[in-house]
Design an enzyme around this catalytic site. Structure first.
Site, PDB file in Angstrom:
ATOM      1  N   ILE A  33      -5.366  14.801  32.076  1.00 34.45           N
ATOM      2  CA  ILE A  33      -5.227  14.579  33.803  1.00 34.45           C
ATOM      3  C   ILE A  33      -5.484  13.306  34.263  1.00 34.45           C
ATOM      4  O   ILE A  33      -5.058  13.153  35.483  1.00 34.45           O
ATOM      5  CB  ILE A  33      -6.344  15.573  34.577  1.00 34.45           C
ATOM      6  N   GLY A  34      -6.008  12.463  33.262  1.00 33.77           N
ATOM      7  CA  GLY A  34      -6.055  11.086  33.703  1.00 33.77           C
ATOM      8  C   GLY A  34      -6.595  10.213  32.654  1.00 33.77           C
ATOM      9  O   GLY A  34      -6.554  10.597  31.519  1.00 33.77           O
ATOM     10  N   LEU A  40      -9.566   8.830  27.956  1.00 34.24           N
ATOM     11  CA  LEU A  40      -8.583   9.744  28.503  1.00 34.24           C
ATOM     12  C   LEU A  40      -9.588  10.919  28.876  1.00 34.24           C
ATOM     13  O   LEU A  40     -10.655  11.050  28.414  1.00 34.24           O
ATOM     14  CB  LEU A  40      -7.631  10.289  27.205  1.00 34.24           C
ATOM     15  N   ILE A  41      -9.104  11.456  29.875  1.00 37.33           N
ATOM     16  CA  ILE A  41      -9.797  12.593  30.438  1.00 37.33           C
ATOM     17  C   ILE A  41      -8.922  13.846  30.321  1.00 37.33           C
ATOM     18  O   ILE A  41      -7.630  13.970  30.840  1.00 37.33           O
ATOM     19  CB  ILE A  41     -10.158  12.346  31.925  1.00 37.33           C
ATOM     20  N   ASP A 167     -22.292  -1.604  39.319  1.00 41.59           N
ATOM     21  CA  ASP A 167     -20.806  -1.374  39.342  1.00 41.59           C
ATOM     22  C   ASP A 167     -20.125  -0.409  40.679  1.00 41.59           C
ATOM     23  O   ASP A 167     -19.444   0.531  40.603  1.00 41.59           O
ATOM     24  CB  ASP A 167     -19.844  -0.951  38.360  1.00 41.59           C
TER      25      ASP A 167
END
Length: 580
Positions: A33-34, A40-41, A167
């Site tokens: 998905i992303g 990577l997810i 961050d």
């Protein structure tokens, strides 16, 4: 097999691939998905009997085992973000929600001789950066202050667990998958353990590690290469709040130069609250952010902040819902920008059709404007046309006559080469009048003190002989080309031969050198050489520059002086000749 580069994205794992974490729990991979950072997810599920559905509650982030960001993030979740510890903190602080993603497991996997590291997390929605982009980079002030209060709670939790985020930005703030009111602080790839075993890191500047983090929001300590701290986290949050309210930061134009960004941030902190208040926009002041940054300025590197006081500076506890709609004034700016872009795209078509789109009334207006010229301006134009000096008229006439024959033919051919669509039907192309033909270009004078009568060589002299005005009648009879006017002739170069200035100045004068023909006559016949010298002498005699040969006769006054000297000498002597 050699390990891939650390910065490369891992090769995709196939769907329905099974992963087993360190706690012996098995997870089934779904579709990707992303991606984020270097990983990577994927969607994931604990239901191994069927494919992963789209409404699953879990995701798995996968990277190569050698990568560092996921390892740092994994250590933070294992030590500080377990679901049990988050729930205990919420109950102790009386909070309904805390924006720390839940950690569910991690482990290692091997596929096609490649080693992977994975981490199972709670599934989240889109990030806040997409919301800001949809609102022209701004959020409503009430929403910004509420986000600030919630993030202060999150920072207090992770600070108490010996970590700092380092961050904070809109791209790392994730909305809830099912509830957009829930905002999570995610992506702990740059998280840092500032206080291991209760001992705070010392303040030490390291230029080699300077400017770490996101350049827009990173703290001044990070610009100097100092290890992240609680003070730095809060300063980063203050810069983010300022950006979300005003839509810009004073150092946006120098983001490619980290040193200039550091100087701009230091100037902002040194001139609080004035510079922050100047960034206020219509309907949204920055007074709360100015007080927030002013308190952070008073903190030491190792000092623990007063988190409750910071929440009070941001307006106290607010129970209203988050409103991510476009703030007042941003819609007008967005529509103006869109309208400007539309006008820019349609400008070419409008420009092309502008001549054809003149309405009839515009034509009549132009005609009336031409008739409405006052009489005095008409007389001025007429007088200006009559006031051309005679010498200008003669120059133009000579220039028209001095056109080389090849140039005349070229001009005629160019006039005849007009494409058919440029000529009206039934009409023949007209020959270009002589007065509109351009003569030879004026040659640059050799010195500023040169007189107008000097001889100049025409630009086509290398391929055609030089003619003078004295021989016009003879040349016409012989059928030669038309002579060139004297004003377009240029004399031979001084001291031809290319000697340097120092050598020319040291040589004795050579009075006959100027009469030597130019180098391009070296191959001409003797008759052409004599013709050139005769023409040159005639032109210089007309201008008064010709040198006459010196006379050999003794002047009369010299004879008179000699006579009187002889008479005086005889009178003084005893010679009988004195009686004469």
């Amino acid at each position: 097999m050699a390990p891939p580069r650390k910065s490369a994205f891992p090769k995709e794992l196939p769907e329905d691939f099974l992963l087993t974490d360190t706690e012996k729990k098995t997870w089934r991979l779904g579709r990707r998905i992303g991606q984020g950072g270097c990983g990577l997810i994927y969607l994931a599920s604990q239901d191994l009997g069927r494919p992963v559905t789209e409404d699953t509650r879990f995701v798995i982030k996968v990277e190569y085992q050698q990568n560092g960001p996921l390892f740092s993030e994994l250590k933070f979740y294992q030590r500080a973000a377990k679901a049990e510890s988050v729930q205990r903190w919420r109950r102790s602080r009386g909070l309904d929600f805390l924006g720390v993603p839940a950690y569910w497991g991690s482990g290692l996997a091997v596929w096609k001789d490649l080693r992977y590291r994975f981490m199972v997390m709670e599934r989240l929605g889109s990030d806040l950066q997409k919301v800001c982009d949809g609102n022209r980079g701004r959020l409503k002030k009430a929403a910004v202050l509420q986000l600030g209060q919630r993030l202060v709670d999150v920072l207090e939790y992770i600070h108490e667990n010996e970590y700092v985020h380092a961050d904070i930005k809109a791209a790392n703030l994730m909305l809830g998958y099912n509830d957009r009111e829930q905002v999570y602080l995610a992506d702990y790839g740059l998280s840092y353990r500032y206080c291991p075993d209760g001992v705070h890191k010392e303040y030490k500047e390291n230029p080699k590690k300077g400017h770490n983090g996101t350049i827009e929001y990173t703290s001044i300590d990070a610009h100097r290469g100092v290890a992240p701290s609680r003070r730095g986290d809060l300063q980063i949050l203050g810069f983010c709040l300022l950006h979300w309210i005003s839509g810009s930061l004073p150092w946006d134009s120098v983001l490619m130069h980290p040193t200039k960004v550091q100087e701009a941030k230091a100037k902002l902190m040194d001139n609080l609250p004035e510079l922050v208040q100047q960034l206020s926009v219509s309907g949204a002041s920055t007074d709360e952010v100015a007080r927030f940054l002013l308190y952070i300025k008073t903190l030491d590197y190792q000092e623990k902040p007063d988190y409750k006081y910071l929440i009070e500076l941001l307006g106290g506890v607010v129970s209203r819902r988050l409103d991510f709609s476009m703030p007042h004034g941003a819609s007008g700016e967005a529509s103006a920008i869109k309208a400007a872009s539309r006008d820019k795209k349609a400008g070419g078509a409008r420009g092309a059709n502008r001549a054809q789109a003149v309405p009839p009334e515009g034509v009549h207006q132009g005609a009336n404007r031409a008739q409405a010229v006052p009489p005095e301006r008409v007389h001025q134009r007429a007088n200006r046309a009559q006031a051309v000096p005679p010498e200008r008229v003669h120059q133009r006439a000579n220039r028209a006559q001095a056109v080389h024959p090849e140039r005349v033919h070229q001009g005629a051919n160019r006039a005849q080469a007009v494409p058919p669509e440029g000529v009206q039907q039934g009409a023949k192309p007209k020959q270009v009048p002589t007065q509109y033909l351009r003569g030879p270009p004026l040659a640059r004078p050799q010195s500023p003190q040169r007189e107008e009568g000097g001889v100049r060589r025409a630009w086509w002299s290398r391929s055609h002989p030089v003619y003078t005005c004295e021989d016009e009648e003879e040349e016409e009879d012989e059928g030669r080309p038309k002579p060139i006017a004297a004003c377009y002739l240029r004399g031979p170069p001084v001291n031809p031969g290319g000697a340097s200035k120092q050598r020319r100045s040291s040589r004795p004068p050579q009075p006959e050198a100027w009469r030597r023909p130019p180098p391009f006559y070296s191959e001409e016949t003797e008759s052409s050489r004599r013709l050139y010298e005769e023409d040159l002498y005639l032109l210089q005699r007309r201008s008064g520059e010709a040198q006459r040969p010196a006379s050999t006769t003794v002047p009369w006054f010299v004879s008179v002086v000699v006579f009187f000297l002889l008479v005086a000498a005889l009178g003084a002597s005893r010679s009988p000749l004195r009686l004469l």
